[in-house]
Design an enzyme around this catalytic site. Structure first.
Site, PDB file in Angstrom:
ATOM      1  N   SER A   1      -7.727   3.173   9.418  1.00  0.00           N
ATOM      2  CA  SER A   1      -8.502   3.278   8.199  1.00  0.00           C
ATOM      3  C   SER A   1      -7.930   2.554   6.990  1.00  0.00           C
ATOM      4  CB  SER A   1      -8.580   4.581   7.807  1.00  0.00           C
ATOM      5  OG  SER A   1      -9.090   4.825   6.610  1.00  0.00           O
TER       6      SER A   1
ATOM      7  N   ASP B   1     -15.529   2.166   8.236  1.00  0.00           N
ATOM      8  CA  ASP B   1     -14.531   3.402   7.423  1.00  0.00           C
ATOM      9  C   ASP B   1     -14.857   4.298   6.886  1.00  0.00           C
ATOM     10  OD1 ASP B   1     -11.849   4.058   7.215  1.00  0.00           O
ATOM     11  OD2 ASP B   1     -12.138   3.463   5.051  1.00  0.00           O
TER      12      ASP B   1
ATOM     13  N   HIS C   1       0.953  -1.033  -0.037  1.00  0.00           N
ATOM     14  CA  HIS C   1      -0.118  -0.095  -0.071  1.00  0.00           C
ATOM     15  C   HIS C   1       0.904   1.222   0.023  1.00  0.00           C
ATOM     16  CE1 HIS C   1      -3.490   2.368   0.767  1.00  0.00           C
ATOM     17  NE2 HIS C   1      -2.651   3.373   1.602  1.00  0.00           N
TER      18      HIS C   1
ATOM     19  N   LYS D   1      -8.914  -1.544   5.607  1.00  0.00           N
ATOM     20  CA  LYS D   1      -9.031  -2.132   4.309  1.00  0.00           C
ATOM     21  C   LYS D   1      -8.023  -3.074   3.435  1.00  0.00           C
ATOM     22  CE  LYS D   1      -9.311   2.469   3.517  1.00  0.00           C
ATOM     23  NZ  LYS D   1      -9.639   3.706   3.065  1.00  0.00           N
TER      24      LYS D   1
ATOM     25  N   ARG E   1     -15.215  12.477   9.453  1.00  0.00           N
ATOM     26  CA  ARG E   1     -13.944  13.027   9.541  1.00  0.00           C
ATOM     27  C   ARG E   1     -13.844  14.155   8.439  1.00  0.00           C
ATOM     28  NH1 ARG E   1     -10.162   8.327   8.831  1.00  0.00           N
ATOM     29  NH2 ARG E   1      -8.395   9.857   9.184  1.00  0.00           N
TER      30      ARG E   1
HETATM   31  N1  URA Z   1      -6.507   7.185   3.601  1.00  0.00           N
HETATM   32  C1  URA Z   1      -7.241   6.200   4.211  1.00  0.00           C
HETATM   33  O1  URA Z   1      -7.414   5.368   3.577  1.00  0.00           O
HETATM   34  N2  URA Z   1      -7.764   6.598   5.275  1.00  0.00           N
HETATM   35  C2  URA Z   1      -7.559   7.865   5.797  1.00  0.00           C
HETATM   36  O2  URA Z   1      -8.094   7.805   6.985  1.00  0.00           O
HETATM   37  C3  URA Z   1      -6.636   8.744   5.231  1.00  0.00           C
HETATM   38  C4  URA Z   1      -6.086   8.329   4.052  1.00  0.00           C
END
Ligand code: URA
Ligand code: CA
Length: 433
Positions: free
Chosen positions: A183, A161, A82, A187, A168
């Site tokens: 977050s 999320d 990632h 994923k 947020r």
């Molecule tokens: N990218 C994400 O996937 N989540 C966040 O909170 C910030 C950036």
């Protein structure tokens, strides 16, 4: 259990228990916790932070809020990579074949997303015929046979999320390391990764502008990954200037092919070796980073990574001839040279603004429904620290007419040439494992 007590506890600097975190995340998922209470807790977390254990519990609760991709039919340790996002970052296209050629299965779920260029999917779709609609069985079979497949996002992954991120965004609580880290990690875990290699970018074109913030985010994510039983490592890499030379979809596919041939830009190649070697170690195919680096050099030098890329394209319906003849990729109708106005050294190339210039040409989308122009973009001819003579090209603008003047204006403003010698920025700012 009452939400107000959980908010009070965090407001006063307390540690939330697993039960409390699950109450919150379940309540977000089924809408039983109202947005105002969720927002209050997010703000309390923003100010008070979270211990490593709380972050791991939050991540697991978010994973459990939705589906998990079942990749149990795939043999071997699945390693995912990632990146926190940069300009001209073509690494995924290169790492897939390299790591697969070293024997580590790569089962990549990829998105389109918004930004300077398209996502990995858009880039791959600049290959004529390439498609990402595989059934779960086809996906697993292809990974078992070829070690590499890419599929579009499917399933209801981490709905908590999605809801939290939307909240947020409008409550000034995006910039919280525990919230960002959980977050991202939720994923990756929901998408089935056994091990995760993170590329945390730092610099002007990155989400984390300072090295200190990038390091804190990297440490938080590595802490979470290891706490939930996924071997996780991170590299902190430079994004003060774009990575490699090409910024655009087909242009980046071409750059990826050159890199797989061993003829790519130095920085992009180096970063792929740094990340790829960690993926090979995390996948259990090498005992040390040094050994893995040797394996990667070998699969580049003997052509096996490139051969695997060809087979991968063919397996997903694409025209493999583009590998040997990149002229078969979409291209722009006009290429304009952007030239230096004086002798000197390149002082800076503002990554963010060069990315935006590519977006103005049509290489990326600002909103979900915009169409991408796969052939357009920018190809740098110089990088920071390079000497340049007046009249020499600093960059090429590949355009189909849209946004050309805007792009030229942005390059003029954000590629700075000056008389003083300048150092190329360090590419790797640190690593965490
Ligand atoms: N990218 C994400 O996937 N989540 C966040 O909170 C910030 C950036
Ligand atoms: Ca690039």
């Amino acid at each position: 259990m009452r939400m107000v007590d959980i908010i009070t506890k965090k407001r006063d600097g307390g540690r939330l228990s697993e039960e409390e975190i699950r109450f919150f995340i379940n309540g977000i998922t089924d809408d039983s916790v109202p947005d105002y209470q969720a927002s209050a807790l997010l703000m309390a977390i923003y100010f008070e932070g979270m211990a490593e254990e709380e972050q791991a519990l939050l991540t697991e609760a978010m994973v459990d809020s939705g589906d998990r991709i079942d990749l149990s039919g795939i043999e071997g340790t699945l390693v995912d990579k990632h990146s926190t996002g940069g300009v001209g970052d073509t690494t995924t296209l290169i790492l897939g074949p390299i790591v697969a050629a070293c024997g580590v299965p790569v089962a990549k779920m990829s998105g389109r997303g918004l930004g300077h260029t398209g996502g990995t999917l858009d880039k791959l779709e600049s290959i004529d015929g390439f498609h990402i609609e595989l059934t779960e069985k086809q996906f697993a079979d292809q990974v078992n046979n070829l070690k590499l497949a890419v599929i579009g996002q499917s399933g209801n992954l981490t709905p908590a999320d999605k809801k939290l991120y939307a909240l947020r965004d409008v409550t000034a609580t995006v910039d919280s390391i525990p919230l960002i880290a959980s977050s991202i990690m939720s994923k990756k875990i929901a998408a089935g990764a056994d091990a995760i290699v993170l590329d945390v970018k730092t610099g002007e074109g990155a989400f984390m502008k300072t090295e200190e913030d990038a390091r804190r985010l990297a440490e938080a994510m590595v802490g979470i990954g290891n706490a939930v039983g996924r071997k996780t490592m991170a590299v902190i890499s430079d994004m003060s200037q774009p990575l490699g030379y090409a910024i655009g979809n087909a242009l980046e596919v071409k750059e990826a092919i050159e890199t797989l041939r061993g003829e790519g830009p130095e920085d992009l190649t180096r970063l792929c070796v740094e990340l790829g070697s960690r993926m090979v170690v995390a996948g259990g195919k090498a005992g040390s980073i040094g050994e893995a680096e040797g394996m990667i050099q070998k699969v580049i030098n003997d052509g096996s990574a490139l051969a695997l890329f060809r087979k991968f394209i063919e397996a997903q319906g694409g025209n493999p001839e583009i590998v040997d003849d990149p002229a078969k990729l979409p291209s722009a109708s006009e290429v304009i040279e952007f030239k230096a106005e004086a002798d000197g050294y390149v002082q800076s190339i503002g990554a963010d603004d060069i990315g935006l210039a590519a977006m103005h040409l049509g290489a990326g989308r600002a909103t979900k429904d915009e169409q991408i122009d796969l052939g357009v973009g920018i190809v740098l001819k110089k990088k920071v620290g390079d000497a340049v003579e007046k009249g020499e090209p600093l960059a090429e603008i590949h355009t189909n007419g849209k946004g050309t003047d805007t792009a030229i204006g942005m390059l003029r403003e954000h590629i700075i040439v000056g008389p003083e010698k300048a150092d190329a920025p360090a590419l790797i700012h640190g690593d965490i494992q």
